[in-house]
Design a protein around this motif. Structure first.
Motif, PDB file in Angstrom:
ATOM      1  N   SER A  50      -9.403   6.128  -2.614  1.00 52.27           N
ATOM      2  CA  SER A  50     -10.785   6.549  -2.848  1.00 52.27           C
ATOM      3  C   SER A  50     -11.700   6.124  -1.709  1.00 52.27           C
ATOM      4  O   SER A  50     -12.630   6.842  -1.326  1.00 52.27           O
ATOM      5  CB  SER A  50     -11.303   5.981  -4.168  1.00 52.27           C
ATOM      6  OG  SER A  50     -10.665   6.595  -5.271  1.00 52.27           O
TER       7      SER A  50
ATOM      8  N   ALA B 131     -11.136  -1.823  -2.664  1.00 49.14           N
ATOM      9  CA  ALA B 131     -12.076  -1.912  -3.779  1.00 49.14           C
ATOM     10  C   ALA B 131     -11.556  -2.952  -4.761  1.00 49.14           C
ATOM     11  O   ALA B 131     -10.354  -3.003  -5.045  1.00 49.14           O
ATOM     12  CB  ALA B 131     -12.218  -0.567  -4.473  1.00 49.14           C
TER      13      ALA B 131
ATOM     14  N   GLN C 127     -19.442   0.847  -5.565  1.00 53.59           N
ATOM     15  CA  GLN C 127     -19.282   2.254  -5.925  1.00 53.59           C
ATOM     16  C   GLN C 127     -19.173   2.355  -7.442  1.00 53.59           C
ATOM     17  O   GLN C 127     -18.267   1.795  -8.053  1.00 53.59           O
ATOM     18  CB  GLN C 127     -18.031   2.856  -5.273  1.00 53.59           C
ATOM     19  CG  GLN C 127     -18.164   3.077  -3.786  1.00 53.59           C
ATOM     20  CD  GLN C 127     -16.968   3.788  -3.193  1.00 53.59           C
ATOM     21  OE1 GLN C 127     -16.027   4.137  -3.897  1.00 53.59           O
ATOM     22  NE2 GLN C 127     -16.993   3.997  -1.890  1.00 53.59           N
TER      23      GLN C 127
ATOM     24  N   LEU D 277     -18.488   3.905 -11.140  1.00 53.04           N
ATOM     25  CA  LEU D 277     -17.423   4.731 -11.697  1.00 53.04           C
ATOM     26  C   LEU D 277     -18.020   5.951 -12.397  1.00 53.04           C
ATOM     27  O   LEU D 277     -19.033   5.859 -13.094  1.00 53.04           O
ATOM     28  CB  LEU D 277     -16.580   3.931 -12.687  1.00 53.04           C
ATOM     29  CG  LEU D 277     -15.862   2.706 -12.116  1.00 53.04           C
ATOM     30  CD1 LEU D 277     -14.878   2.157 -13.134  1.00 53.04           C
ATOM     31  CD2 LEU D 277     -15.132   3.040 -10.820  1.00 53.04           C
TER      32      LEU D 277
ATOM     33  N   LEU E  83      -9.383   1.425 -10.554  1.00 58.08           N
ATOM     34  CA  LEU E  83      -9.623   2.484 -11.531  1.00 58.08           C
ATOM     35  C   LEU E  83      -8.672   2.366 -12.710  1.00 58.08           C
ATOM     36  O   LEU E  83      -9.062   2.577 -13.864  1.00 58.08           O
ATOM     37  CB  LEU E  83      -9.473   3.848 -10.859  1.00 58.08           C
ATOM     38  CG  LEU E  83     -10.493   4.165  -9.762  1.00 58.08           C
ATOM     39  CD1 LEU E  83     -10.202   5.521  -9.128  1.00 58.08           C
ATOM     40  CD2 LEU E  83     -11.912   4.128 -10.311  1.00 58.08           C
TER      41      LEU E  83
ATOM     42  N   THR F 103     -14.473   7.070  -8.363  1.00 56.91           N
ATOM     43  CA  THR F 103     -15.619   6.327  -7.838  1.00 56.91           C
ATOM     44  C   THR F 103     -16.691   7.282  -7.328  1.00 56.91           C
ATOM     45  O   THR F 103     -16.467   8.482  -7.152  1.00 56.91           O
ATOM     46  CB  THR F 103     -15.198   5.398  -6.690  1.00 56.91           C
ATOM     47  OG1 THR F 103     -14.711   6.195  -5.603  1.00 56.91           O
ATOM     48  CG2 THR F 103     -14.117   4.431  -7.143  1.00 56.91           C
TER      49      THR F 103
ATOM     50  N   ALA G  31     -18.973  -0.796 -11.770  1.00 59.66           N
ATOM     51  CA  ALA G  31     -18.806  -0.475 -10.356  1.00 59.66           C
ATOM     52  C   ALA G  31     -17.694  -1.322  -9.749  1.00 59.66           C
ATOM     53  O   ALA G  31     -17.370  -2.408 -10.238  1.00 59.66           O
ATOM     54  CB  ALA G  31     -20.105  -0.701  -9.588  1.00 59.66           C
TER      55      ALA G  31
END
Length: 299
Positions: free
Chosen positions: A100, A148, A166, A168, A203, A243, A265
């Motif tokens: 991502s 991330a 970032q 979600l 994620l 994201t 985030a």
């Protein structure tokens, strides 16, 4: 022992065999094999078990990987330092990035770097989890990494520069009953068919935590290929938690994205080894710092 022998040894490790290593190194296989044999004679031990066309690392070979990468990286740093006299007109920057973050912030950072140093090649290596990014940086396989994290940024093994957060989002097909909404409660993911990444990613950790809280969804697809998320969503296979980096490209292709409430985030970071880095890596870090400072001034 010379650096060329170590480069050939690492090429065999990275490409899985003598033939592929020779092709990648632009040398004949006999020349590469001869150089590795000379290295083995210098060390007094075999580095590979030759099994037909296969090359399997011996215990000694596995022990050599780390020191060999360190030696090759040190030479590359020395070469890059010399090239820095010519203002980075040539060279290469090796960087690992999770999928991502390869959408953003990698695109913005690389675009700015390439405008200033168009002669330097940025070689991006895929790493699917934060652990993979850190290991590639820590072992010297790459100089920089973008990752991330769902929690505090890891700084015990590598140096960390925060790049922001970032949020979600939920990405759904254009014909989804949820399409047209700007936000969705996380509890509304119950009953949804979700396309998820592999364990170890931020994620995946988020959707696993939802399931642990009793949000009952169906995993339609589990994939390591993050690039497949958008095509699968557009094909109507299911929805995907992604994201903020995906918002623009999803809208351009017809998918619908919406905020997930309450807001969650991922922390985005640029990581590097502690100590000296090549001029190209130093320039990339400087660009990241400048962009971060500009973003903060605009708030």
């Amino acid at each position: 022992m010379d650096i060329r022998q170590l480069e050939y040894f690492l090429a065999i490790v990275d490409h899985g065999g003598f033939h592929r290593a020779a092709t990648a190194s632009y040398v004949s296989q006999p020349s590469l094999s001869q150089a590795v044999r000379a290295l083995e004679r210098d060390l007094g031990t075999d580095l590979f078990h030759r099994i037909g066309r296969r090359a399997v690392l011996t215990e000694a070979g596995r022990a050599l990987i780390g020191p060999a990468r360190e030696a090759v990286r040190s030479l590359q740093t020395a070469r890059s330092s010399v090239e820095a006299v010519h203002e980075l007109r040539t060279g290469r920057l090796d960087l690992a990035c999770s999928p991502s973050q390869a959408v953003e912030p990698l695109s913005t950072l690389t675009a700015a770097f390439s405008r200033l140093h168009p002669g330097v090649t940025v070689a991006v290596r895929a790493a699917f989890t934060p652990r993979e990014v850190i290991d590639l940086v820590r072992t010297g396989a790459v100089e920089l990494g973008i990752l991330a994290s769902v929690g505090p940024l890891p700084d015990s093994e590598v140096a960390v520069r925060a790049l922001g957060r970032q949020r979600l989002l939920l990405m759904v097909p254009p014909d989804s009953p949820l399409a047209g909404r700007t936000a969705v409660r996380c509890e509304e993911l119950a009953g949804q068919r979700l396309i998820v990444g592999q364990p170890g990613t931020g994620l995946r950790a988020y959707v696993d935590a939802l399931r642990a809280r009793g949000v009952d969804f169906t995993v339609a697809v589990e994939t390591e290929h993050r690039v497949a998320l958008l095509p699968l969503v557009l094909a109507g296979v299911g929805a995907a938690v992604v994201t903020e980096a995906w918002r623009g490209i999803a809208r351009q292709t017809g998918a619908h994205v919406m905020d997930i409430e309450p807001e969650t985030a991922l922390e985005i970071a640029l990581v590097c080894r502690r100590g000296a880095v090549s001029p190209a890596a130093s320039a990339f870090l400087g660009i990241a710092a400048d962009i971060d400072a500009a973003d903060k001034r605009s708030l």
